[in-house]
Design a protein around this motif. Structure first.
Motif, PDB file in Angstrom:
ATOM      1  N   ILE A   1       0.834  -1.199   0.000  1.00  0.00           N
ATOM      2  CA  ILE A   1       0.000   0.000   0.000  1.00  0.00           C
ATOM      3  C   ILE A   1       0.868   1.248   0.000  1.00  0.00           C
ATOM      4  CG2 ILE A   1      -1.703   1.321   1.322  1.00  0.00           C
ATOM      5  CD1 ILE A   1      -2.637  -1.379   2.514  1.00  0.00           C
ATOM      6  N   LEU A   2       0.599   2.143  -0.949  1.00  0.00           N
ATOM      7  CA  LEU A   2       1.128   3.495  -0.948  1.00  0.00           C
ATOM      8  C   LEU A   2      -0.055   4.426  -0.721  1.00  0.00           C
ATOM      9  CD1 LEU A   2       3.639   3.426  -3.962  1.00  0.00           C
ATOM     10  CD2 LEU A   2       4.154   3.208  -1.535  1.00  0.00           C
ATOM     11  N   TYR A   3      -0.170   4.930   0.487  1.00  0.00           N
ATOM     12  CA  TYR A   3      -1.307   5.776   0.852  1.00  0.00           C
ATOM     13  C   TYR A   3      -0.912   7.232   0.651  1.00  0.00           C
ATOM     14  CZ  TYR A   3      -5.060   7.842   3.686  1.00  0.00           C
ATOM     15  OH  TYR A   3      -6.140   8.581   4.131  1.00  0.00           O
ATOM     16  N   VAL A   4      -1.676   7.958  -0.153  1.00  0.00           N
ATOM     17  CA  VAL A   4      -1.308   9.306  -0.595  1.00  0.00           C
ATOM     18  C   VAL A   4      -2.226  10.342   0.048  1.00  0.00           C
ATOM     19  CG1 VAL A   4      -0.930  10.794  -2.582  1.00  0.00           C
ATOM     20  CG2 VAL A   4      -0.561   8.324  -2.786  1.00  0.00           C
ATOM     21  N   VAL A   5      -1.613  11.372   0.637  1.00  0.00           N
ATOM     22  CA  VAL A   5      -2.368  12.496   1.194  1.00  0.00           C
ATOM     23  C   VAL A   5      -1.777  13.793   0.663  1.00  0.00           C
ATOM     24  CG1 VAL A   5      -2.953  11.202   3.273  1.00  0.00           C
ATOM     25  CG2 VAL A   5      -0.924  12.696   3.268  1.00  0.00           C
ATOM     26  N   ASP A   6      -2.546  14.848   0.725  1.00  0.00           N
ATOM     27  CA  ASP A   6      -2.108  16.163   0.270  1.00  0.00           C
ATOM     28  C   ASP A   6      -1.660  16.980   1.473  1.00  0.00           C
ATOM     29  OD1 ASP A   6      -1.664  18.619  -0.834  1.00  0.00           O
ATOM     30  OD2 ASP A   6      -3.698  18.932  -1.583  1.00  0.00           O
ATOM     31  N   GLY A   7      -0.356  17.225   1.576  1.00  0.00           N
ATOM     32  CA  GLY A   7       0.181  17.957   2.710  1.00  0.00           C
ATOM     33  C   GLY A   7      -0.160  19.430   2.719  1.00  0.00           C
TER      34      GLY A   7
END
Length: 465
Positions: A115-121
């Motif tokens: 899993i590569l979990y992506v969020v917007d910093g």
């Protein structure tokens, strides 16, 4: 999974598709600010020489994570059941449109994808993200979080504090500007949290490094061959009785310059293919590179050598040619060795340029005459072509596959692009160019010097890095 596979997950519009495009080196992947662009779990492979190094799965974003977690918790007895419950949820809702996106993103994870979990910093952290993290945690798969800061605001610290509770590794990763080393570092980090993939990911990193060296070497060779072709290019036409020689000469000169322009365009196209950027748009000085003509005054000022550097380069090239340098005045030659050869090279570099190519009238065996224009003798020409090629290579090689806007270089009006080349390297280039011009080989030597030029990275500054 025998081949390392990564499911890139998160909410819509957090840069998931950009990350996939970057890591897969695939500029064909659709990237859009419109939510919901990705509706299916699409697999993208990075392969070299027929071998798949790893697979990336571009997934839809979470739509109803709260409802999913409520369904799971309502059926939980203990933690050992959690992965099985996630699988049961996917089976139970396979045809339920309400949970279409969640089923799509969970299937590859249940099949073994990391899993590569992506969020917007650039957006503040919220409790709703914790629900997604819990669902991913229930799958039991190796997990890494990527903080992909899309906007100007900065909430990275609070994101990191939250993500550290659910993920083994938390990395900042700018999907649009991540360079080659950053991408390799990400792969190496994931190998540390999944023992089963350590060997295969290590091989992938090694293979990518070899591929990068191959691309650099191939690009240098292509530039060298292109320059050699352009340095010996010429055009001829038979002169008839009463022909207007001046008009014929102008037409041939135009044909020669067009031929050289076309050869440079083929070189640029080849270089883009080497780095898998066939669809990319590249710009220089806020203009498309093709808009700055190879033979324009603007182009020669930007990409060539300054007058002072050109004199030195001309002297070096003349010295390399030595006693074989032909003054081309009445057919006489300088026979006084390298000293006078170097002196002539410097003088011609300073004074040359008003006439870009040789013009000759040749006799034909059966009578009549032929007019020949070329080869191009202007002293700054090889440096201009090399400068343009080096700039183009820098743009292509450093361009991220997630980028959809054209990249531009910062070149001031008074900047001579090739002046930044170290003196020792410029000496090697001058000598190799001299050999090529005289037909004394020099392609291998020129290619090696150009490869060093491309490696140096001292001749360009990218405006949006």
């Amino acid at each position: 999974m025998s081949v390392p596979t990564f499911a890139v997950v998160g909410q819509p519009n957090k840069g998931k598709s950009s990350i996939v495009a970057t890591l897969a080196e695939d500029e064909r992947i659709a990237i859009s600010p419109v939510p919901g662009t990705t509706r299916t779990a699409d697999r993208h492979t990075l392969s070299l020489n027929g071998e798949t190094l790893y697979v990336l799965v571009d997934t839809p974003g979470f739509q109803r994570p709260r409802a999913v977690l409520a369904w799971l918790k309502a059926r939980e007895n203990d933690a050992s059941q959690r992965r099985d419950l996630v699988a049961q949820f996917v089976d139970a809702h396979a045809n339920d449109e309400r949970f279409h996106d969640e089923c799509e993103l969970l299937r590859p994870i249940l099949a073994g994808a990391g899993i590569l979990y992506v969020v917007d910093g650039a957006k503040p952290y919220g409790a709703e993200y914790e629900i997604e993290m819990q669902i991913l945690q229930w799958t039991g798969q190796p997990r890494m979080a990527l903080i992909n800061r899309i906007g100007d605001d900065d909430y990275r610290d609070e994101w990191r504090r939250a993500l550290d509770q659910y993920f083994s590794i938390v990395r900042e990763f700018d999907a649009v500007s991540a360079d080659f080393e950053t991408r390799l570092s990400l792969l190496s980090a994931f190998a540390e949290i999944d023992e089963s993939w350590r060997e295969s990911l290590s091989r992938a990193v090694a293979a990518l490094r070899l591929e990068w060296d191959r691309r650099l070497h191939t690009s240098a060779r292509e530039i060298a061959v292109c320059l050699a072709d352009c340095l010996v290019a010429e055009e001829q036409v038979r002169l008839g009785v009463g022909d207007d020689r001046a008009a014929r000469e102008d037409a041939l000169r135009g044909k020669l310059l067009d031929r050289v322009r076309a050869r440079e365009a083929r070189m640029q196209k080849t270089m883009k293919a080497i780095y898998r950027h066939e669809q990319s748009e590249l710009q220089t000085s806020q203009l498309d590179m093709s808009a700055i003509d190879l033979f324009s005054e603007e182009g020669w000022e930007l990409f060539g050598l300054s007058r002072e550097k050109l004199v030195v380069a001309g002297a070096l090239g003349g010295a390399a040619a030595g006693g074989g340098l032909d003054l081309l005045v009445g057919g006489s030659s300088l026979l006084m060795g390298s000293v006078l050869g170097g002196l002539f090279g410097g003088v011609s570099a300073w004074l040359g340029g008003s006439e870009i190519a040789k013009v000759k009238v040749l006799g034909e065996p059966l009578g009549g005459k032929r007019l020949q224009v070329g080869p191009i003798t202007a002293a700054n020409f090889p440096w201009v072509l090399l400068g343009r090629a080096a700039a183009h290579h820098r743009l292509v090689s450093e361009r991220n596959h997630a980028r959809r806007e054209a990249i531009s270089l910062e070149l001031s009006a008074d900047q001579h692009f090739m002046d930044a080349v170290p003196d020792v390297l410029r000496r090697r280039l001058a000598r190799a160019v001299s050999k090529v011009r005289k037909g004394d080989g020099g392609i291998a030597e020129l290619s090696q010097a150009i490869e060093e030029l491309l490696k140096s990275g001292q001749t360009t500054t990218e405006s949006n890095r």
